[in-house]
Design a protein around this motif. Structure first.
Motif, short mmCIF file in Angstrom:
data_model
loop_
_atom_site.label_atom_id
_atom_site.label_comp_id
_atom_site.label_asym_id
_atom_site.label_seq_id
_atom_site.Cartn_x
_atom_site.Cartn_y
_atom_site.Cartn_z
N ASP A 14 0.44 -1.59 0.11
CA ASP A 14 -0.22 -0.34 -0.27
C ASP A 14 0.93 1.24 0.21
N GLY A 15 1.88 1.38 -0.80
CA GLY A 15 2.80 2.02 -0.58
C GLY A 15 3.55 2.38 -0.05
N HIS A 16 3.84 1.81 1.07
CA HIS A 16 4.72 1.43 2.06
C HIS A 16 6.09 1.88 2.00
N VAL A 17 6.58 0.50 1.08
CA VAL A 17 7.70 0.05 0.77
C VAL A 17 8.51 0.05 -0.60
N PHE A 18 9.39 0.61 -1.25
CA PHE A 18 9.98 0.87 -2.42
C PHE A 18 10.63 -0.50 -2.59
N ALA A 19 10.28 -1.72 -3.91
CA ALA A 19 11.51 -2.60 -3.41
C ALA A 19 12.28 -2.13 -4.86
N PHE A 20 13.72 -2.55 -4.63
CA PHE A 20 13.96 -1.77 -5.64
C PHE A 20 14.38 -2.86 -6.54
N PRO A 66 20.68 -6.55 -6.76
CA PRO A 66 21.97 -6.16 -6.47
C PRO A 66 22.83 -5.91 -5.99
N TYR A 67 22.54 -4.29 -6.21
CA TYR A 67 23.32 -3.08 -6.37
C TYR A 67 23.36 -2.57 -4.97
N VAL A 68 22.27 -2.57 -4.62
CA VAL A 68 21.34 -1.64 -4.00
C VAL A 68 21.26 -2.99 -2.69
N ARG A 69 21.62 -3.92 -2.71
CA ARG A 69 21.52 -5.17 -1.43
C ARG A 69 23.23 -4.84 -1.01
N ALA A 70 23.54 -5.18 -1.91
CA ALA A 70 24.96 -4.73 -1.78
C ALA A 70 25.74 -3.26 -1.16
N ASP A 104 24.43 2.14 7.97
CA ASP A 104 23.31 2.52 8.27
C ASP A 104 22.14 3.31 7.69
N TYR A 105 21.92 2.91 5.90
CA TYR A 105 20.68 2.62 5.56
C TYR A 105 20.12 1.04 6.30
N GLN A 106 20.65 0.32 6.38
CA GLN A 106 20.08 -1.35 7.20
C GLN A 106 18.98 -0.78 7.84
N ASP A 107 18.66 -0.04 8.69
CA ASP A 107 17.02 0.57 9.07
C ASP A 107 15.94 0.34 8.76
N LEU A 108 16.18 1.02 6.88
CA LEU A 108 15.34 1.16 5.53
C LEU A 108 14.81 0.05 4.77
N VAL A 109 15.49 -1.54 5.73
CA VAL A 109 15.16 -3.04 5.21
C VAL A 109 13.40 -3.64 5.75
N ALA A 110 12.41 -3.83 5.08
CA ALA A 110 11.43 -3.57 5.34
C ALA A 110 11.87 -5.29 6.46
N GLU A 111 10.72 -5.28 7.32
CA GLU A 111 11.10 -6.34 8.42
C GLU A 111 10.66 -7.47 7.24
N GLY A 112 11.17 -8.60 7.63
CA GLY A 112 11.24 -10.46 7.26
C GLY A 112 12.18 -9.95 5.82
N PHE A 113 12.31 -8.81 5.12
CA PHE A 113 12.63 -8.83 4.00
C PHE A 113 13.85 -10.24 3.85
N VAL A 114 13.83 -11.03 3.08
CA VAL A 114 15.27 -12.26 3.04
C VAL A 114 15.99 -12.10 0.99
N ALA A 115 16.65 -11.56 1.32
CA ALA A 115 17.47 -11.85 0.48
C ALA A 115 17.00 -13.26 -0.37
N PRO A 116 17.00 -12.44 -1.71
CA PRO A 116 17.17 -13.60 -3.15
C PRO A 116 18.29 -14.98 -3.11
N GLN A 117 18.55 -16.01 -3.63
CA GLN A 117 19.64 -16.52 -3.71
C GLN A 117 20.26 -16.64 -5.04
N VAL A 118 21.30 -16.09 -5.50
CA VAL A 118 21.83 -16.44 -6.78
C VAL A 118 22.59 -16.90 -7.34
#
Length: 104
Positions: free
Chosen positions: A35-41, A79-83, A90-104
């Motif tokens: 509902d607009g609360h998360v930007f998924a890069f 991958p770039y934003v994740r790295a 100092d940006y880790q607090d922005l990651v949505a709770e429960g986010f699990v990075a996809p395995q590559v």
């Protein structure tokens, strides 16, 4: 060369752009979720002729600072934003709770 570069948010296209004058030279794309609360890069790119100038980092910093100012969260599928977030705690607090990075 990099002093002419500007970064703008283009919400109707769901992206932040790097511009050199009228020319778009890079971007980071996102999807709006929860509902607009998360930007998924999803993807970040800089034109080859501008690589090695630190512009991707400037672009992502701008985007994440804008997300923070709006009180939103992110899901760094790109991958770039994740790295970037891993390298800049100092940006880790922005990651949505429960986010699990996809395995590559």
């Amino acid at each position: 060369m990099t002093d002419r570069i500007e970064i703008v948010h283009v919400p109707e296209r769901h992206r932040y752009e790097l511009r050199d004058g009228d020319k778009r030279i890079g971007m980071t794309l996102y999807r709006v979720q929860d509902d607009g609360h998360v930007f998924a890069f999803d993807h970040t790119e800089v034109d080859e002729g501008y690589s090695g100038l630190g512009l991707a980092g400037r672009l992502v910093t701008f985007a994440l600072d804008d997300v923070r100012a709006k009180g939103l969260r992110i899901r760094p599928y790109c991958p770039y934003v994740r790295a970037f977030v891993r390298r800049h705690p100092d940006y880790q607090d922005l990651v949505a709770e429960g986010f699990v990075a996809p395995q590559v």
